[in-house]
Every structure is written in structure tokens, then in C-alpha cells.
Design a protein around this motif. Structure first.
Motif, short mmCIF file in Angstrom:
data_model
loop_
_atom_site.label_atom_id
_atom_site.label_comp_id
_atom_site.label_asym_id
_atom_site.label_seq_id
_atom_site.Cartn_x
_atom_site.Cartn_y
_atom_site.Cartn_z
N VAL A 1 -10.04 -3.24 14.82
CA VAL A 1 -8.71 -3.53 15.35
C VAL A 1 -7.84 -4.00 14.18
CG1 VAL A 1 -9.37 -4.06 17.72
CG2 VAL A 1 -9.49 -5.85 15.99
N GLY A 2 -6.61 -3.62 14.25
CA GLY A 2 -5.71 -4.07 13.19
C GLY A 2 -5.21 -2.91 12.35
N GLU A 3 -4.67 -3.27 11.23
CA GLU A 3 -3.93 -2.32 10.41
C GLU A 3 -4.82 -1.18 9.88
OE1 GLU A 3 -1.06 -2.50 6.45
OE2 GLU A 3 -1.77 -4.35 7.40
N TRP A 4 -6.10 -1.50 9.66
CA TRP A 4 -6.99 -0.49 9.06
C TRP A 4 -7.93 0.12 10.10
CZ3 TRP A 4 -5.31 -4.86 6.60
CH2 TRP A 4 -4.59 -4.65 5.42
N SER A 5 -7.51 0.09 11.31
CA SER A 5 -8.37 0.55 12.41
C SER A 5 -8.82 2.00 12.24
CB SER A 5 -7.63 0.39 13.74
OG SER A 5 -8.29 1.06 14.75
N ALA A 6 -7.89 2.89 11.90
CA ALA A 6 -8.25 4.31 11.79
C ALA A 6 -9.28 4.53 10.68
CB ALA A 6 -6.99 5.14 11.53
N GLU A 7 -9.04 3.86 9.57
CA GLU A 7 -9.97 3.99 8.45
C GLU A 7 -11.35 3.45 8.84
OE1 GLU A 7 -8.38 2.27 4.93
OE2 GLU A 7 -10.28 2.34 3.84
N ALA A 8 -11.34 2.30 9.51
CA ALA A 8 -12.62 1.71 9.94
C ALA A 8 -13.32 2.64 10.94
CB ALA A 8 -12.38 0.34 10.57
N HIS A 9 -12.57 3.25 11.81
CA HIS A 9 -13.18 4.18 12.77
C HIS A 9 -13.75 5.41 12.07
CE1 HIS A 9 -11.33 1.86 16.12
NE2 HIS A 9 -12.42 2.29 16.73
N TYR A 10 -13.09 5.83 11.01
CA TYR A 10 -13.65 6.96 10.26
C TYR A 10 -15.04 6.59 9.71
CZ TYR A 10 -14.70 10.28 6.64
OH TYR A 10 -15.36 11.20 5.88
N LEU A 11 -15.12 5.41 9.11
CA LEU A 11 -16.40 4.98 8.54
C LEU A 11 -17.44 4.77 9.64
CD1 LEU A 11 -15.07 2.54 5.81
CD2 LEU A 11 -15.86 4.88 5.51
N LEU A 12 -16.98 4.24 10.77
CA LEU A 12 -17.89 4.09 11.91
C LEU A 12 -18.40 5.47 12.37
CD1 LEU A 12 -19.16 2.18 14.04
CD2 LEU A 12 -17.14 2.59 15.45
N GLY A 13 -17.50 6.44 12.35
CA GLY A 13 -17.88 7.80 12.73
C GLY A 13 -18.99 8.35 11.84
N ILE A 14 -18.90 8.02 10.55
CA ILE A 14 -19.96 8.45 9.63
C ILE A 14 -21.29 7.81 10.03
CG2 ILE A 14 -20.79 8.31 7.25
CD1 ILE A 14 -17.93 8.57 6.34
N LEU A 15 -21.22 6.51 10.30
CA LEU A 15 -22.44 5.80 10.71
C LEU A 15 -23.05 6.43 11.96
CD1 LEU A 15 -21.67 1.97 10.43
CD2 LEU A 15 -23.57 3.20 9.38
#
Lengths: 257, 555
Positions: free
Chosen positions: A84-98
Motif C-alpha cells: 500500500v502506498g506510493e510504491w504499491s504497483a512496484e511492490a506488486h510486481y515483485l510480489l508477482g515474481i515471488l
């Protein structure tokens, strides 16, 4: 700002039109799949986009290092607070990799859907469609997967998306198109393993037309590039089918049967 | 298809609520069986009970017998059926083992298996011990009858799964990051069991007549003449490892005897190698040609889960092609029969691969739902892991069935718009049976969930566009012709069906064959290849009717 939003909407609409009319295999995308619109939006945003800047978020930069080093749990610990927050999309991308590494495809899909939020910027965003396509394919959403692969190919120009499209074309019974995509992919691959699996896929097309000799030739080329048990098993089976029991026995032994 | 469960009496309470399973044995069953258990000419339903909680065994064992009252109405007649037992039960097979003209029921269990002989006055009697089939203590998952030794009666193959002790449950394991119950990987496999019928419904162990590949996690078995040479082969679907495919040879290699060549065909005679004497039976040997046939693995040489099994002739060459369902993340598999016991994994080329990957498949069957002369392909699905774990991991616990229609040399999914809402109905499905339950000439379906809930799907195809065939071998020890192939000829394309005692998943379908004829008015003719390979023609087959084809009569 209003004009920018209007422009994005217009691009989305045009992207949607492209999606609808540019189905090379003649199949219409499933209109009920919301991923179709998401991919159209991503296309509108990502095509001709300048490279995205490097990440400026330290925890996510550190998460990337853990991901590369094969430390998923440490990466996850850094990613989760950023969802959640400003970097949410980027964090979700990395989560997607995981999630994709764990073969949890629905969770991959959920993460990458948010990773493709319009306007979000992180360096890997242009390759998110390929990962999205894999998740779509594994969750059985084939028309959307096809569009995502096509977008990836248009963005990256490399052969991997073409290879996957070729496999989907075989599955759809569109053998000439499959052949074109796979041969196109073959022309772009330099790694022996990638070339090998592409040749093996091409042999499947030969089998569809009952050209056993050509199928065998392609499989033998593939095995020469990368001698994998799966290929040798296929070769053994094909040789049995062709009545070449000697070669079948040889390949079977090499396959460890 | 219309779901008529609520009005059928089959909407009985589930045997248990959908719990979070704690052990492998709670999720692997079970099947269904259609059998005329009261001699009234219609098909009754047997439901093995399993899949309960390992912490409360008493509430989830035994079986249920549901009598068909006609008009797609059923009532629970378990108490008077004689089908009384207390084991957890999984698969079942139907066949007339003593040649008295009445179908009998074999039930696979954890612990001693059971053979129930049908009594002339209706109902069943437990003959497990006297028949010699109760000695095992294994966990048996599925079974099939077939004339393995060629003496005309029905022998038995029992596929066993893993060694499982209720008092010492396997330790949990990790699957894709989730902690789940343990097995089957890491557990010891139970060897399969084979029995030869002595002609009177009693059996002797025949496992020594079979090559003994490494024991595997058997989940399904089907017996048929895969190469149309007059002898029966055995396909065994094994979980997470190579499947078996047993081919009959004439003599045991250990004795150094050559394989008996097939006999010459005589008019009305046998084309196969028949075995009549005890000496010849003793010399029989079955080799496992799973690897060389291509049936052991998928096209890449990888073992699959192989839960459901069905036979059909997708390329109209008269040889049974074999379709299997598999675990999520893997594809279902179409093994095209090329003849001479060679098979080709043609799944991708026939369009059956990628769509099945998210599903965990169980019962599967070819059937001509719309009676147009081309069989559709149906697979029921549902997860093994509980709802909580599935939700956490993004998997679907309850899953919809997959229905495919054939268009030339490939299949395409048929969606609810064409098939009806039933294809959207999600369940934790397992076994299923097909049969013409209401006598209108089309095939209806009953599917069961893991917990034992039933769904009855009535086929509402246009009337008069099909033929239903029953086989009769008078004075035979296999009266209903299990192991026969039936061909419908004279239409635009030949159609073939195989009469087997088991199929879909741990289940026994109706032992009749249904052929869609579409708008063609006939007359058609039939060619039956009896279990011993003897062909016989039957002319003047008209659509909209049922026929009993009597061996030797030509009519």
C-alpha cells in the motif's frame, strides 16, 4: 491533468479496438474477461514509452537483491509493507515474481494486475505483460494470455513471447500461424536450450500433418542442441512409431527409460 | 442437460460436511456404479462411502444403494439391499462373475474388498470370502472385470494405492508453500492384485501371471482389447508415476515358451488366442508394455496423476483412444491409439491441454450428449486440499466441469451458452456414471462430490436420434459381453464403443452403448466384436430404438 486523463482514456479505447480487431488467429477475445481491458490499457501506456527510471525505493531495491539471491522470504518481508502506498504497483510486481516462482498463478495474476496500474513507474513495468501472460495461461484464460504475449512481443521484440504464442497456436489448431511464430522465435533465440525447445515444438506441427520424418529430423536437431530426457523420450516414441526399433531402444536408453 | 437432482430423490444429505481434510485417504474417493440390482430392467445406483474424517471413521463408511423407481426417481434402499459393510469404500466394478445372468458388484475398500453377488429375487449377498477376494488388507482404489485369460469368464484386476494406517497418519508436507496432508509421495505403494475367475464366480490369485513392475499408486484401471486382436489388455492409471499397460502373452517367459500365435479366423469363430485348460492358464503371462506403448508417461516422459480414464474413438479408426485426467498444473492427456499397442500423446494438437491446467480432474467420459454422431468429452473437477488452504493459495476448491466438443481433429470447449448452466456448477467432484437412466435413448449423468452429494443431469437431447445397444451372450459366463467392441456402420462415419466394467473414476458406467445418429434415418448396421475377437454383424438398426444384440443370432 484533465487532458492527460482524457488522452489515456482515448488510448485505452484505441487499444481496445486494436485488441478486438488484431486477433491474428481470428478468434475474438472473451469479452467477459476484464484482463482484456487491462492489457489494452497497458498497451496504450507502454507502447513507445520511454524507459522507466530505476527504482528509488530502498526496501524494494533490497527486495530485488534478495529475489536474485534466492531468498524469497526475506524479499517478501520487504515487499509486504510496500503493497500500500506510493510504491504499491512496484511492490506488486515483485510480489508477482515471488508468487510465480511458487507457481501460485492466481496470486501471481492478482499481484500483476495491480502492478500494471496506469501511471505507476518502475523499471520492470515493460516486462510485466510477459509475466502476466504466463499467469493468464496457467489459469486457463487463454485469449487474454495471447494478448499479453503479443503485447510483450511488441514491447520487447524477443522470441520468448513468440514461442509461447506458437504453443498456443498449436493448441488452437492454427498450425501455419504456429509454424510462423515458432520459426520467428527460432530466428531470435541464440541459447541452445531455447532453440532446442522451439525445434521440438515445430516437430509437433510436423506430427499434426503426419510428417514423421520431418518431426524426427526436428527432434534430432533439438536433441543435438540440448540432450534432455524429455526430448529423448519423445524421440524414442517417434522411432517406435516409425518402426525403427534400434534407434528407439538407443534413445530410450539415453532417456533413462 | 438439466440438473434434476432436487426432484429425483438423489439430493440426499452429504455423507459429511465439506471439512478441511486431514489425510490423503479422505480425498481420494470415490466412485459410483450403475447396476440393475433388482431385475426390473432399469439402472440402480451404488454409492461407496468414503472421504469422511479420519477422526470419526464410523460415520463415513459403508455404501448406499439407491433404487431407481423409474421416471428419474430414486429412493434409498440400502437397508434391504444386502449391501452391508463398514469399510471405507472407493471404487466399484460391475459384472456377472458367476454367469447367472445377474450383474454382481465388486467394491474396493481400505481393508478387505467385497464381492456382492446379486440374488435372483433381488438384492445382494456378500460372497467376498467364499469367492476368495477378501484376503487383502490393502487400500484398493479401483477395479475392473475382463476376460484376461481368454476362458470366457470375468477375471478381476484390482488397482491398489498406498499403504495407509489410520492409526499413524502420514506427516504433513509442503506443496507450493502450503502445509498439506502427506502423500502419496513418500508413502509405500501397495502392489496391485489380479484374480482369475474359475468359472463359477470364485477366484484364484493370478498376480504371478503378471510382470511385476515396481509397485505404484494405482488409481484407475480399464480392461479392453486395445489392438483389436481378440485379447484384452489392462491399462492401470498410477498416481505420480508411470502407468502400467499389460499385454497378454501366451506363455510365461520363465518357462522359455514361445508366445502363442493367434489362431486363424474361422467363420463365426475366434480370432484370438483362447485359453481353455488349466495348463494353458498356468502358462499365461502379461508383460508391462507401458513404456514402449507410450502410455506410461505423457509426451515428455513425465509421470502424471492419472485419476480419470475414459475410452473413445476420436479419429474413427476403430481403436480405443485413451483420455486421462490429471492434477492441477498438469494437462489432461489424450493418448491416440496408433495400432499395434502404440500410442501418441496428441493432447496439444487436439486442443485439450492448456485449458485443463488450472483444474484437478477426476471422472471423465466420452459421450454423445447431443446425439449428433460425435462424442463430446467431459471431465469433472475438484481440489484435494481444503477450502481454507485453496483460498489462501489462490486455488479453486470447488471447480466446474470441462466439456469439449470435437470439431475435426481437435476439441474446443463448449460453454454454458450452448451446453446449459450445469457446466458452471462448481463442486468438489469425483466419480461419475453415464447411462440412459430414463429410457429415452440419450445418456444421462450422475456425478458425486467428495462428500457424497449427488447431481443427476438429465439429457434433454432431441428424441429419436440415437440407438441404445445391449449385448447378450447366451450360455456364456460373461452374458453382457464385457470387453466387446460395438461399431455403428452405415452412417456418415463409423462410430465405436467399448463395453467395460469400469471407467470415469473409480466408477462403473451402464453396460450399454449409445450412438447418436443425428438426422440420419438409417437403417444402420452394427458390427460387434465379442470379447474373444469374434465379429458378428447385425443389420437393420433403426434410430430411436434400443436393441439387444444376441451373440450368434445376427439379430
Amino acid at each position: 491533468m484533465r487532458f492527460a486523463r482524457f488522452g489515456l482514456l482515448l488510448l485505452t479505447f484505441l487499444g481496445g479496438l486494436w485488441v478486438y480487431f488484431a486477433q491474428g488467429d481470428g478468434s475474438k477475445p472473451a469479452p467477459e474477461d476484464p484482463m482484456i481491458a487491462l492489457i489494452a490499457t497497458a498497451r496504450a501506456e507502454l507502447i513507445n514509452h520511454a524507459p522507466f527510471p530505476p527504482s528509488s525505493r530502498a526496501p524494494l531495491t533490497a527486495a530485488r537483491i534478495h529475489l536474485q539471491a534466492g531468498r524469497p522470504e526475506r524479499a517478501r518481508a520487504l515487499i509486504l509493507p510496500e503493497l500500500v502506498g506510493e510504491w504499491s504497483a512496484e511492490a506488486h510486481y515483485l510480489l508477482g515474481i515471488l508468487e510465480s516462482r511458487a507457481q501460485l498463478w492466481q496470486r501471481t495474476l492478482d499481484a500483476l494486475t495491480l502492478a500494471l496500474t496506469p501511471g505507476a513507474a518502475y523499471p520492470e513495468k515493460p516486462i510485466a505483460p510477459f509475466r502476466l501472460a504466463r499467469a493468464l495461461e496457467e489459469t486457463g484464460r487463454i485469449p487474454a494470455a495471447r494478448l499479453a504475449y503479443q503485447l510483450d512481443h511488441d514491447l520487447s521484440g524477443d522470441g520468448e513471447a513468440l514461442f509461447r504464442l506458437g504453443l498456443l497456436d498449436i493448441e488452437a489448431g492454427h498450425f501455419p500461424k504456429a509454424k510462423a511464430n515458432l520459426e520467428n522465435a527460432l530466428g531470435r533465440f541464440t541459447q541452445p536450450q531455447a532453440r532446442s525447445r522451439t525445434l521440438a515444438a515445430l516437430s509437433d506441427i510436423s506430427l499434426a500433418s503426419n510428417d514423421l520424418s520431418q518431426a524426427r529430423d526436428l527432434l534430432e536437431q533439438a536433441a543435438a542442441l540440448h540432450q534432455h530426457p524429455e526430448l529423448l523420450h519423445r524421440l524414442a516414441q517417434l522411432c517406435r512409431r516409425m518402426g525403427d526399433t534400434e534407434a528407439a531402444a538407443r534413445y530410450a536408453a539415453e532417456a533413462g527409460e | 442437460m438439466t440438473d434434476v437432482t432436487d426432484s429425483s430423490g438423489l439430493g440426499i444429505l452429504p455423507l459429511r460436511a465439506d471439512l478441511e481434510p486431514q489425510a490423503l485417504i479422505e480425498v481420494k474417493g470415490g466412485g459410483l456404479a450403475l447396476i440393475d440390482g433388482d431385475g426390473d430392467g432399469d439402472l440402480d445406483l451404488f454409492l461407496p462411502r468414503c472421504g469422511g474424517s479420519t477422526s470419526d471413521l464410523s460415520q463415513t463408511s459403508g455404501g448406499r444403494y439407491l433404487e431407481n423407481l423409474g421416471g428419474l426417481q430414486f429412493r434409498d434402499a440400502t437397508a434391504t439391499s444386502g449391501l452391508s459393510f463398514s469399510h471405507w469404500s472407493f471404487g466399484s466394478a460391475v459384472g456377472d462373475v458367476n454367469g447367472d445372468g445377474l450383474d454382481d458388484l465388486f467394491v474396493c475398500a481400505h481393508g478387505p474388498n467385497m464381492l456382492f453377488l446379486q440374488k435372483p429375487e433381488g438384492g445382494f449377498m456378500d460372497a467376498s470370502v467364499s469367492a476368495g477376494l477378501a484376503a487383502t488388507s490393502a487400500w484398493s482404489s479401483a477395479a475392473s472385470f475382463g476376460d484376461l485369460d481368454g476362458d470366457g469368464d470375468l477375471d478381476l484386476y484390482v488397482a491398489n494405492y498406498v499403504k495407509f494406517d489410520f492409526d499413524s497418519l502420514p506427516k504433513p508436507m509442503l506443496f507450493r508453500g502450503a502445509q498439506v496432508f502427506g502423500g502419496p509421495m513418500g508413502l509405500a505403494a501397495e502392489p496391485d492384485e489380479i484374480y482369475f475367475n474359475q468359472g463359477d464366480g470364485t477366484f484364484t490369485p493370478a498376480t504371478a501371471h503378471f510382470a511385476s513392475p515396481k509397485p505404484a499408486y494405482g488409481l484407475g484401471v480399464v480392461i479392453a482389447d486395445f489392438d483389436a486382436n481378440g485379447t484384452q489388455e489392462v491399462f492401470v492409471g498410477n498416481d505420480s508415476g508411470p502407468n502400467f499397460f499389460f499385454q497378454r502373452k501366451g506363455a510365461a517367459p520363465s518357462q522359455g515358451d514361445p508366445v502363442s500365435p493367434p489362431q486363424e479366423t474361422n467363420a463365426g469363430g475366434s480370432t484370438g488366442t483362447e485359453v481353455h485348460s488349466a495348463d494353458q492358464q498356468a502358462a499365461l503371462f502379461f508383460t508391462d508394455c507401458g513404456l514402449t506403448s507410450g502410455l506410461a508417461f505423457d509426451e515428455n516422459g513425465l509421470g502424471q496423476a492419472t485419476m480419470g480414464i475414459t475410452l473413445g474413438d476420436v479419429n474413427r479408426d476403430g481403436l480405443p483412444d485413451l483420455f486421462t485426467t490429471n492434477f492441477m498444473g498438469d494437462r489432461n492427456t489424450l493418448h491416440l491409439n496408433l495400432g499395434d499397442l502404440l500410442f501418441d500423446d496428441a493432447t496439444r494438437r487436439w486442443g485439450l491441454g492448456q485449458l485443463s491446467v488450472p483444474y484437478l480432474g477426476w471422472a471423465t467420459t466420452f459421450l454423445d450428449l447431443d446425439c449428433d454422431g460425435t462424442e463430446e468429452l467431459l471431465a469433472f473437477n475438484g481440489h484435494v486440499y481444503g477450502d481454507l488452504i485453496c483460498r489462501e493459495q489462490g486455488w479453486k476448491h470447488r471447480q466446474a466441469p470441462l466439456l469439449f466438443g470435437q470439431e475435426g481433429n481437435r476439441f474446443a470447449q463448449i460453454r454454458a451458452k450452448e451446453a446449459g448452466q450445469w457446466v458452471l456448477s462448481q463442486g468438489v467432484d469425483r466419480g461419475a456414471v453415464r447411462g440412459d437412466l430414463d429410457g429415452d435413448g440419450d445418456l444421462d449423468l450422475i456425478c458425486r462430490t467428495l462428500s457424497g452429494s449427488l447431481r443427476l443431469l438429465r439429457n434433454d437431447a432431441l428424441p429419436g436420434r440415437s440407438v441404445v445397444i445391449y449385448l447378450s451372450q447366451p450360455n456364456s459366463k460373461n452374458p453382457s459381453g464385457i470387453g466387446s467392441r460395438i461399431a455403428l456402420l452405415g452412417g456418415p462415419e463409423p462410430q465405436h464403443r467399448w463395453i467395460t466394467s469400469s471407467g470415469t473414476y473409480q466408477s462403473a458406467n451402464a453396460q450399454h452403448a449409445q450412438f447418436g445418429t443425428g438426422p440420419f434415418r438409417g437403417p444402420f448396421h452394427m458390427e460387434v466384436t465379442w470379447p474373444d475377437g469374434t465379429p458378428e454383424k447385425f443389420p437393420n438398426i433403426m434410430p430411436g430404438m434400443s436393441f439387444v444384440l444376441v451373440r450368434g443370432s445376427g439379430q
